[in-house]
Motif scaffolding. Structure first.
Motif: not given
Length: 283
Positions: A127-128, A210-216
């Motif tokens: 998704l990057t 937003r703040g939160g975990p980074v996902v790929r």
């Protein structure tokens, strides 16, 4: 009739708007209008009804559209067969994230039947990079989702799908019939790494930073919600694992499924892919 003029005509017939067709063809509107008028003179009948309400096909135009599509498709297939005979018929397709869409399966079947001698290579991407490696030259055409920076690319919308909030099943909001994005203000969302396309990042983060975990990947998105109780966006009709719920979001524009390729690329295999994709996603 020249093939180029027929391509002009098909663009106008599909867009039903001279301005949009000109933009799609990367030309100005006056020469496009002149080309269509010359074609009408050659045919001997109007192809479009032009009015203040817009543009529509005449009965003659509808017949020509069917024939023009067939002629252009045959011309492209001739080029592909020649390339195959020379051992050069290959195409690399980039597919974004979760490729389980039934329309993608229909497209694969149609493309395989249309071009049985073409070697198709598929590159799954995370998704990057919503362009699936187009700009890096890793793929010839991408089956992906918007929005993203379209500079240097041709992009055709195939379908628009409603989106929803991805929540854990025990979230207090998970039982709602719908949600306004404002109701999720202050919640932690999964987000993409720095350097990800800003338009893409903003859309999938609900319109704000937003703040939160980074996902790929899609899997990481779901796990971030499941393990951390964060919030994210996903397609309403996507099946999600046990323990997760999707609640439709109001006021959020539906997400476009698109096909994209590099601007100016006239590879007939790509043109054929785009036409077949449009048909597969119309069903």
């Amino acid at each position: 009739m020249e093939l180029r003029t027929l391509r002009y005509f098909v663009a106008v017939a599909e867009e039903l708007h001279f301005g949009r067709a000109a933009a799609r063809l990367h030309m100005s509107q006056p020469p496009l209008s002149r080309a269509i008028r010359r074609l009408e003179a050659e045919v001997g009948a109007p192809l479009f009804v032009r009015s203040s309400a817009g543009v529509s096909l005449t009965a003659v135009g509808a017949v020509l559209l069917e024939e023009a599509r067939a002629l252009l498709d045959r011309a492209d297939r001739a080029r592909v067969r020649v390339a195959a005979a020379a051992g050069a018929a290959t195409v690399t397709i980039g597919i974004l994230g979760d490729s389980g869409d039934p329309a993608a399966a229909r497209l694969a079947d149609a493309y395989r039947r249309r071009h049985p001698h073409v070697e198709v290579r598929v590159r799954d991407t995370d998704l990057t990079d919503p362009t699936c490696g187009l700009r890096a030259g890793l793929v010839d055409v991408a089956l992906t989702r918007g929005p993203f920076d379209e500079t240097g690319l041709e992009v055709r919308a195939l379908r628009a799908d409603p989106v929803g909030a991805l929540l854990r099943a025990d979230d207090p909001l998970a039982g709602r019939g719908s949600l306004d994005p404002a109701e999720l203000a202050g919640r932690r969302w999964f987000r993409f790494p720095e350097g990800t396309d800003p338009l893409w990042q903003e859309y999938w983060s609900g319109g704000g930073r937003r703040g939160g975990p980074v996902v790929r990947t899609v899997h990481e998105c779901r796990q971030a919600v499941l393990w951390n109780g964060t919030v994210g966006m996903t397609l309403v009709d996507h099946e999600v694992p046990e323990g997760l719920r999707v609640v439709p979001l109001t006021g959020t524009p539906p997400n476009p499924a698109v096909v994209a390729w590099n601007e100016g690329d006239t590879n007939p295999l790509i043109r054929s892919f785009v036409r077949l994709a449009a048909a597969a996603y119309r069903r």
